[in-house]
Design a protein around this motif. Structure first.
Motif, PDB file in Angstrom:
ATOM      1  N   GLY A 135      -7.284   9.667 -10.941  1.00  0.00           N
ATOM      2  CA  GLY A 135      -6.698   8.610  -9.660  1.00  0.00           C
ATOM      3  C   GLY A 135      -5.586   8.284  -9.411  1.00  0.00           C
ATOM      4  N   THR A 136      -4.493   8.110 -10.371  1.00  0.00           N
ATOM      5  CA  THR A 136      -2.991   7.256 -10.125  1.00  0.00           C
ATOM      6  C   THR A 136      -3.116   8.468  -9.043  1.00  0.00           C
ATOM      7  OG1 THR A 136      -3.423   6.044 -12.178  1.00  0.00           O
ATOM      8  CG2 THR A 136      -1.622   6.556 -11.390  1.00  0.00           C
ATOM      9  N   ALA A 137      -3.314   9.637  -9.482  1.00  0.00           N
ATOM     10  CA  ALA A 137      -2.178  10.619  -8.519  1.00  0.00           C
ATOM     11  C   ALA A 137      -3.040  10.937  -7.276  1.00  0.00           C
ATOM     12  CB  ALA A 137      -2.231  11.887  -9.293  1.00  0.00           C
ATOM     13  N   ALA A 138      -4.086  10.483  -7.532  1.00  0.00           N
ATOM     14  CA  ALA A 138      -4.163   9.995  -5.693  1.00  0.00           C
ATOM     15  C   ALA A 138      -4.280   9.248  -5.000  1.00  0.00           C
ATOM     16  CB  ALA A 138      -6.045  10.129  -5.857  1.00  0.00           C
ATOM     17  N   LEU A 139      -4.340   7.972  -5.848  1.00  0.00           N
ATOM     18  CA  LEU A 139      -4.363   6.829  -4.946  1.00  0.00           C
ATOM     19  C   LEU A 139      -2.243   6.300  -4.879  1.00  0.00           C
ATOM     20  CD1 LEU A 139      -6.013   3.660  -7.310  1.00  0.00           C
ATOM     21  CD2 LEU A 139      -6.173   5.134  -5.334  1.00  0.00           C
ATOM     22  N   LEU A 140      -1.962   7.154  -5.705  1.00  0.00           N
ATOM     23  CA  LEU A 140      -0.715   6.463  -5.503  1.00  0.00           C
ATOM     24  C   LEU A 140       0.323   7.997  -5.004  1.00  0.00           C
ATOM     25  CD1 LEU A 140       1.048   4.599  -8.156  1.00  0.00           C
ATOM     26  CD2 LEU A 140       0.052   4.152  -6.540  1.00  0.00           C
ATOM     27  N   GLY A 141       0.160   9.148  -4.966  1.00  0.00           N
ATOM     28  CA  GLY A 141       1.127   9.755  -4.422  1.00  0.00           C
ATOM     29  C   GLY A 141       2.925  10.530  -5.128  1.00  0.00           C
ATOM     30  N   HIS A 142       3.378  10.533  -4.785  1.00  0.00           N
ATOM     31  CA  HIS A 142       4.443  10.825  -4.690  1.00  0.00           C
ATOM     32  C   HIS A 142       5.425  10.089  -4.701  1.00  0.00           C
ATOM     33  CE1 HIS A 142       4.274  15.024  -6.890  1.00  0.00           C
ATOM     34  NE2 HIS A 142       4.363  14.949  -5.402  1.00  0.00           N
ATOM     35  N   GLY A 143       4.861   8.820  -3.070  1.00  0.00           N
ATOM     36  CA  GLY A 143       5.564   8.043  -2.563  1.00  0.00           C
ATOM     37  C   GLY A 143       5.797   6.609  -4.082  1.00  0.00           C
ATOM     38  N   HIS A 144       5.125   6.567  -4.220  1.00  0.00           N
ATOM     39  CA  HIS A 144       4.575   5.269  -4.699  1.00  0.00           C
ATOM     40  C   HIS A 144       4.073   5.660  -6.005  1.00  0.00           C
ATOM     41  CE1 HIS A 144       5.035   2.988  -1.046  1.00  0.00           C
ATOM     42  NE2 HIS A 144       4.232   3.793  -1.183  1.00  0.00           N
ATOM     43  N   ALA A 145       4.945   6.709  -6.921  1.00  0.00           N
ATOM     44  CA  ALA A 145       4.677   7.322  -8.452  1.00  0.00           C
ATOM     45  C   ALA A 145       4.510   6.154  -9.419  1.00  0.00           C
ATOM     46  CB  ALA A 145       5.397   8.306  -8.393  1.00  0.00           C
ATOM     47  N   VAL A 146       5.390   5.663  -8.982  1.00  0.00           N
ATOM     48  CA  VAL A 146       5.703   4.177 -10.388  1.00  0.00           C
ATOM     49  C   VAL A 146       5.790   2.584  -9.776  1.00  0.00           C
ATOM     50  CG1 VAL A 146       6.626   5.997 -11.898  1.00  0.00           C
ATOM     51  CG2 VAL A 146       8.137   4.553 -10.726  1.00  0.00           C
ATOM     52  N   ASP A 147       4.739   2.672  -9.447  1.00  0.00           N
ATOM     53  CA  ASP A 147       4.959   1.601  -8.158  1.00  0.00           C
ATOM     54  C   ASP A 147       3.411   0.885  -8.893  1.00  0.00           C
ATOM     55  OD1 ASP A 147       4.413  -0.915  -6.841  1.00  0.00           O
ATOM     56  OD2 ASP A 147       4.972  -0.376  -4.970  1.00  0.00           O
ATOM     57  N   PRO A 148       3.946  -0.256  -9.761  1.00  0.00           N
ATOM     58  CA  PRO A 148       2.252  -0.506 -10.603  1.00  0.00           C
ATOM     59  C   PRO A 148       1.403  -1.675  -9.371  1.00  0.00           C
ATOM     60  CG  PRO A 148       4.333  -2.152 -11.475  1.00  0.00           C
ATOM     61  CD  PRO A 148       4.523  -0.694 -10.508  1.00  0.00           C
ATOM     62  N   HIS A 149       2.266  -2.668  -8.552  1.00  0.00           N
ATOM     63  CA  HIS A 149       1.994  -3.419  -7.304  1.00  0.00           C
ATOM     64  C   HIS A 149       1.094  -2.434  -6.730  1.00  0.00           C
ATOM     65  CE1 HIS A 149       1.769  -6.867  -5.257  1.00  0.00           C
ATOM     66  NE2 HIS A 149       2.138  -6.662  -3.863  1.00  0.00           N
ATOM     67  N   GLN A 150       1.725  -1.231  -6.212  1.00  0.00           N
ATOM     68  CA  GLN A 150      -0.053  -0.991  -5.131  1.00  0.00           C
ATOM     69  C   GLN A 150      -0.761   0.199  -6.332  1.00  0.00           C
ATOM     70  OE1 GLN A 150       1.784  -0.302  -2.615  1.00  0.00           O
ATOM     71  NE2 GLN A 150       0.378   1.374  -1.333  1.00  0.00           N
ATOM     72  N   LEU A 151      -0.585   0.476  -7.361  1.00  0.00           N
ATOM     73  CA  LEU A 151      -2.499   0.806  -7.418  1.00  0.00           C
ATOM     74  C   LEU A 151      -2.625  -0.527  -7.648  1.00  0.00           C
ATOM     75  CD1 LEU A 151      -3.425   3.343  -9.559  1.00  0.00           C
ATOM     76  CD2 LEU A 151      -1.985   2.266 -11.113  1.00  0.00           C
ATOM     77  N   THR A 152      -1.930  -1.350  -7.941  1.00  0.00           N
ATOM     78  CA  THR A 152      -3.469  -2.173  -8.330  1.00  0.00           C
ATOM     79  C   THR A 152      -4.028  -2.720  -7.310  1.00  0.00           C
ATOM     80  OG1 THR A 152      -1.800  -3.476 -10.053  1.00  0.00           O
ATOM     81  CG2 THR A 152      -3.558  -4.855  -9.005  1.00  0.00           C
ATOM     82  N   GLU A 153      -3.256  -3.330  -5.812  1.00  0.00           N
ATOM     83  CA  GLU A 153      -4.113  -3.757  -4.911  1.00  0.00           C
ATOM     84  C   GLU A 153      -4.530  -2.241  -4.522  1.00  0.00           C
ATOM     85  OE1 GLU A 153      -0.752  -3.572  -1.942  1.00  0.00           O
ATOM     86  OE2 GLU A 153      -0.275  -5.517  -2.311  1.00  0.00           O
ATOM     87  N   ARG A 154      -4.669  -0.876  -4.660  1.00  0.00           N
ATOM     88  CA  ARG A 154      -5.292  -0.429  -4.370  1.00  0.00           C
ATOM     89  C   ARG A 154      -6.884  -0.122  -4.799  1.00  0.00           C
ATOM     90  NH1 ARG A 154      -1.542   5.108  -1.945  1.00  0.00           N
ATOM     91  NH2 ARG A 154      -0.331   3.911  -0.717  1.00  0.00           N
ATOM     92  N   ILE A 155      -6.655  -0.464  -6.157  1.00  0.00           N
ATOM     93  CA  ILE A 155      -8.019  -0.330  -7.306  1.00  0.00           C
ATOM     94  C   ILE A 155      -8.654  -1.243  -6.612  1.00  0.00           C
ATOM     95  CG2 ILE A 155      -8.424  -0.815  -9.646  1.00  0.00           C
ATOM     96  CD1 ILE A 155      -6.445   0.567 -10.527  1.00  0.00           C
ATOM     97  N   SER A 156      -8.386  -2.114  -6.409  1.00  0.00           N
ATOM     98  CA  SER A 156      -8.499  -3.694  -6.303  1.00  0.00           C
ATOM     99  C   SER A 156      -9.102  -3.608  -4.785  1.00  0.00           C
ATOM    100  CB  SER A 156      -7.606  -4.909  -6.319  1.00  0.00           C
ATOM    101  OG  SER A 156      -7.167  -5.548  -6.944  1.00  0.00           O
ATOM    102  N   ALA A 157      -9.018  -3.116  -3.844  1.00  0.00           N
ATOM    103  CA  ALA A 157      -9.866  -2.466  -2.930  1.00  0.00           C
ATOM    104  C   ALA A 157     -11.260  -1.573  -2.849  1.00  0.00           C
ATOM    105  CB  ALA A 157      -8.542  -2.014  -1.418  1.00  0.00           C
ATOM    106  N   ALA A 158     -10.438  -0.807  -3.494  1.00  0.00           N
ATOM    107  CA  ALA A 158     -11.858   0.203  -3.458  1.00  0.00           C
ATOM    108  C   ALA A 158     -12.743  -0.163  -4.663  1.00  0.00           C
ATOM    109  CB  ALA A 158     -11.223   1.358  -4.564  1.00  0.00           C
ATOM    110  N   ALA A 159     -12.315  -1.248  -5.462  1.00  0.00           N
ATOM    111  CA  ALA A 159     -13.482  -2.751  -5.927  1.00  0.00           C
ATOM    112  C   ALA A 159     -14.423  -3.471  -5.723  1.00  0.00           C
ATOM    113  CB  ALA A 159     -12.816  -2.984  -7.691  1.00  0.00           C
ATOM    114  N   GLU A 160     -14.059  -3.435  -4.938  1.00  0.00           N
ATOM    115  CA  GLU A 160     -14.520  -4.405  -3.426  1.00  0.00           C
ATOM    116  C   GLU A 160     -15.806  -3.754  -2.097  1.00  0.00           C
ATOM    117  OE1 GLU A 160     -11.084  -6.656  -1.441  1.00  0.00           O
ATOM    118  OE2 GLU A 160     -10.910  -7.782  -2.959  1.00  0.00           O
TER     119      GLU A 160
END
Length: 345
Positions: free
Chosen positions: A32-57
């Motif tokens: 799931g992390t690989a699908a949401l972030l990819g190589h461009g934001h591989a270690v960006d926790p803020h980006q991961l939090t935003e995308r998980i929150s968007a999917a949860a809504e």
């Protein structure tokens, strides 16, 4: 009976959770992390939090039914990933031990044969150096001298780093387990493959538990390597997965080698400690050559009494595993293959 079934179900659930669900859930989390972030934001926790929150809504996830479906999908996916890792672990174990490498397909058999030949050359060179130093040490002890054993210990370590006996497998772990059969055949004339099923049946329960635990540890090491292989394709989408795969591969290699060494030690110890007992139970020790007993007074026949200790029938102690005992066990338990049918006229 109900309590027994309840306890059994609890243990099965614990094993299912620890061996399948938890490793599989971690694998799904990485996917799931690989699908949401990819190589461009591989270690960006803020980006991961935003995308998980968007999917949860999402509306489908916010309902009770949607949450049940998501939870069921996660559990099923985790269990499926765990089963895939265990199946791949069995294949990894077969390749790692290399017991039947001579029957592998030709593309795999050729490099395996080349690796065995190279390992034999390295082992022969190291063994020659070790035995030369060992011979010199024995001559020095014969003259009443005692030299520094550091060089001899280093030479022995260099030899066993390749294999304990003459290599016959393409890997160290496979040769470590094969060395048990080779050593018992060389020293005791015992064919372990022939004798082991019968020996296993008379082993004490604690010994069998130790050997079974060592065997399971060997399988878990191979399964850890299988997880490394499953994480490797994810690196094409998310580069940190390559680091996870490398870490798991190194840990799996280390655990497999340690487990193979422990398993081999237990196999050899069990054969040496209980091989004489098996010969005694099969009635083979009476036919073995030995010193003639001195003549004694005649003993009147009486009722037969079972011995208190199966290893000490005549009061002389346990039967040692000598070359005569090993050869007698192998001859008694070996089943020759059937003769081929007569040729048609």
């Amino acid at each position: 009976m109900g309590g027994l079934l309840s306890e059994l179900g609890k243990k099965l659930a614990e094993r299912w959770l620890s061996l399948l669900v938890l490793p599989g859930a971690l694998y799904l989390a990485v996917l799931g992390t690989a699908a949401l972030l990819g190589h461009g934001h591989a270690v960006d926790p803020h980006q991961l939090t935003e995308r998980i929150s968007a999917a949860a809504e999402a509306r489908a996830v916010g309902t009770f039914g949607g949450q049940v479906v998501v939870l069921g999908a996660v559990l099923a996916g985790s269990a499926g990933a765990g089963l895939a890792a265990q199946a791949l672990g069995s294949l990894v174990e077969r390749i790692c031990l290399g017991a039947g490498w001579r029957a592998w397909p030709r593309p795999l058999r050729a490099p395996a044969r080349l690796r065995v030949e190279r390992r034999r050359q390295r082992w022969t060179t190291a063994a020659q150096g070790y035995h030369r130093l060992l011979t010199e040490a024995r001559r020095a002890r014969g003259r009443g001298e005692r030299g520094d054993p550091t060089a001899r210990w280093a030479a022995h370590l260099a030899m066993t780093r390749v294999a304990a006996e003459l290599p016959d497998r393409p890997t160290w772990s496979g040769d470590r387990i094969h060395s048990v059969s080779a050593r018992l055949e060389r020293v005791h004339r015992l064919d372990l493959a022939t004798v082991w099923p019968y020996l296993w049946l008379i082993l004490p329960e604690p010994t069998r538990a130790e050997i079974s635990a060592a065997r399971q540890s060997l399988y878990r090491g191979s399964t850890l390597t299988a997880w490394a292989l499953l994480y490797l394709p994810v690196a094409g989408r998310w580069w940190p997965a390559a680091l996870i795969s490398l870490t798991l591969a190194l840990a799996g290699r280390s655990r497999t080698r340690a487990a193979a060494d422990n398993y081999a030690l237990l196999l050899e110890a069990a054969a040496r400690l209980h091989g004489g007992e098996l010969a005694l139970r099969l009635g083979l020790t009476s036919a073995l050559p030995g010193p003639a007993a001195p003549p004694g007074p005649a003993v009147l026949p009486g009722p037969a009494c079972p011995p208190d200790d199966a290893d000490d029938v005549d009061g002389t102690g346990p039967t040692p595993l000598t070359p005569d005992v090993g050869d007698a066990l192998t001859r008694a338990l070996y089943v020759p293959p059937p003769a081929p049918p007569p040729a048609a006229d």
